[in-house]
Write a protein that holds these residues in place. Structure first.
Motif, PDB file in Angstrom:
ATOM      1  N   TYR A 197       0.856  -1.246   0.049  1.00 19.04           N
ATOM      2  CA  TYR A 197       0.113   0.056   0.040  1.00 19.04           C
ATOM      3  C   TYR A 197       0.889   1.290  -0.037  1.00 19.04           C
ATOM      4  O   TYR A 197       0.764   2.415  -0.812  1.00 19.04           O
ATOM      5  CB  TYR A 197      -0.953  -0.110   1.054  1.00 19.04           C
ATOM      6  N   ASP A 208      -2.947   3.875  -3.443  1.00 15.85           N
ATOM      7  CA  ASP A 208      -3.909   2.980  -3.961  1.00 15.85           C
ATOM      8  C   ASP A 208      -4.868   2.455  -2.751  1.00 15.85           C
ATOM      9  O   ASP A 208      -4.744   1.347  -2.308  1.00 15.85           O
ATOM     10  CB  ASP A 208      -3.267   1.915  -4.665  1.00 15.85           C
ATOM     11  N   ASP A 209      -5.904   3.186  -2.541  1.00 13.56           N
ATOM     12  CA  ASP A 209      -6.677   2.762  -1.427  1.00 13.56           C
ATOM     13  C   ASP A 209      -7.646   1.581  -1.662  1.00 13.56           C
ATOM     14  O   ASP A 209      -7.990   0.917  -0.647  1.00 13.56           O
ATOM     15  CB  ASP A 209      -7.706   3.964  -1.064  1.00 13.56           C
ATOM     16  N   SER A 210      -7.640   1.028  -2.777  1.00 16.77           N
ATOM     17  CA  SER A 210      -8.245  -0.151  -2.916  1.00 16.77           C
ATOM     18  C   SER A 210      -7.452  -1.388  -2.347  1.00 16.77           C
ATOM     19  O   SER A 210      -8.220  -2.468  -1.891  1.00 16.77           O
ATOM     20  CB  SER A 210      -8.381  -0.354  -4.372  1.00 16.77           C
ATOM     21  N   SER A 213      -8.910  -2.463   1.728  1.00 15.80           N
ATOM     22  CA  SER A 213      -9.957  -3.713   2.067  1.00 15.80           C
ATOM     23  C   SER A 213      -9.167  -5.003   1.950  1.00 15.80           C
ATOM     24  O   SER A 213      -9.893  -5.708   2.752  1.00 15.80           O
ATOM     25  CB  SER A 213     -10.905  -3.657   0.906  1.00 15.80           C
TER      26      SER A 213
END
Length: 393
Positions: A197, A208-210, A213
């Motif tokens: 991340y 990249d906040d994806s 999760s």
């Protein structure tokens, strides 16, 4: 945000200091004095201030053992002693430094295996001076160790299969299940994915906040000391949402592992879950009232009254620090807030354990943030709803 707060822990944690062989550390006070640097020679009868430590009840000595812990986010990892093994007797309210160092990191990943009378430690990262990681000079590993409190010997168990390397201790939690004789571990966050991340961030700080999760896990692992095996038993039907820094305790009468709170990269939880090892099922419980969402609060099971006690913790922003005391009754699924006249100051990141011999819950350390930990010891008795501070000798 929580993901940034966790980076502080990783950079400040005490990394592995040599796990190539088991070691037997002498127990005499004179030998300990020679081993410890001058900064730590001031006391072998009271632990230094710390956070992230673990308190476990040793059935042989009938004392509480304290392992691990660090002095704050900026702590230099070369000091021994903080990671030593301390013994606390709730009857006499005395601390004793049993062993001046341990070969492991200051993680929360410890449990006490009653059948073998061993402390089980799972280690998620080691020092690596050649590391190019943004997270620091570390490398993810997956090692399982067993410690004999009576002899001071540490054994690297080397099971054939283990949880994934880098499942950060303190984020994952584990507890011993008396009935099955197994250690149960749940949750945690992946250091490799966390590193990925931060590697995705551009110079402007856009990341990249994806990936966020995926960082936390909701896997359930079981360790069998006799067979020396880790098994991923994650139920296919239902598990708690992925999280880290939750509270986990074993309820002996109910034969259930109870989970409360914790959080992921976006939010903290205040849900309550029960795990049945025999059926390999997680069940979400539905109390009408629950404590506020939090991480780094801890649970202890009072076997005398068959109740679970929750104390402390911090909210998602780490600006709200809790000093509340709650009790949970598994049988009617109720949380009840208690209001003792005197309480420890609000805190998170402390150690908490229960002595069935003394019928006392004990907490040590913790603080209002990751860089200001205390060396306070408090004991709690449920029946009179009374906290007492233990004063230094």
């Amino acid at each position: 945000m929580q993901r940034l707060r966790l980076l502080t822990f990783v950079l400040g944690a005490w990394v592995l200091i040599g796990t190539t062989h088991a070691q037997n550390i002498p127990n005499s006070q004179e030998q300990l004095r020679r081993r410890l640097p001058a900064v730590l020679r001031c006391s072998t009868s009271w632990p230094q201030a710390r956070g992230y430590e673990t308190l476990l009840y040793d059935t042989r000595s009938e004392n509480l053992l304290m392992l691990g812990g660090g002095a704050g986010g900026g702590w230099v990892s070369t000091l021994p002693g903080y990671g030593g093994v301390w013994s606390f007797s709730p009857g006499s309210n005395r601390w004793n430094l049993l062993y001046g160092s341990i070969p492991l990191a200051s993680t929360d990943m410890f449990s006490y295996d009653k059948r073998s009378a061993r402390v089980i430690a799972w280690v998620s990262f080691a020092a690596d001076p050649n590391s190019t990681w943004i997270l620091g000079p570390i490398k993810p590993i997956s090692e399982t160790w067993a410690f004999d409190p009576a002899t001071g010997e540490w054994e690297n168990r080397n099971p054939a299969q283990s949880p994934p390397a880098g499942l950060l201790g303190g984020g994952a939690q584990m507890v011993y299940d008396d009935r099955s004789g197994k250690t149960i571990m749940f949750g945690g966050l992946s250091l490799p994915l966390y590193e990925q991340y931060f590697e995705s961030c551009d110079p402007q700080g856009n990341c990249d906040d994806s990936l966020l999760s995926q960082i936390e896990t909701n896997h359930t692992w079981v360790y069998d000391y006799v067979a020396n095996t880790w098994t991923d038993v994650s139920p296919p039907a239902l598990s708690p949402p992925s999280r880290n820094s939750h509270a986990l305790v074993y309820d002996t009468a109910a034969d259930r592992v109870i989970l409360f709170g914790g959080g992921d990269a976006f939010v903290d939880y205040n849900d309550t879950w029960a795990y049945n090892y025999k059926k390999n099922t997680w069940t979400q419980l539905s109390p009408a009232t629950q404590p506020l969402s939090r991480s780094y609060g801890y649970l202890a099971y009072d076997s005398e009254h068959d109740r679970i006690v929750l104390f402390g913790g911090v909210d998602y922003t780490e600006t709200q620090i809790y000093g509340d005391t709650w009790v949970f009754n598994y049988w009617d699924q109720t949380w009840t807030q208690l209001n003792p006249k005197v309480s420890p100051s609000p805190r998170g990141w402390f150690g908490m354990g229960y002595s069935p011999k003394a019928n006392r819950i004990v907490i040590f350390g913790g603080g209002t943030d990751r860089d200001h930990f205390t060396d306070e010891t408090w004991t709690y008795r449920l029946a009179p709803n009374k906290w007492d501070q233990v004063l230094k000798p």
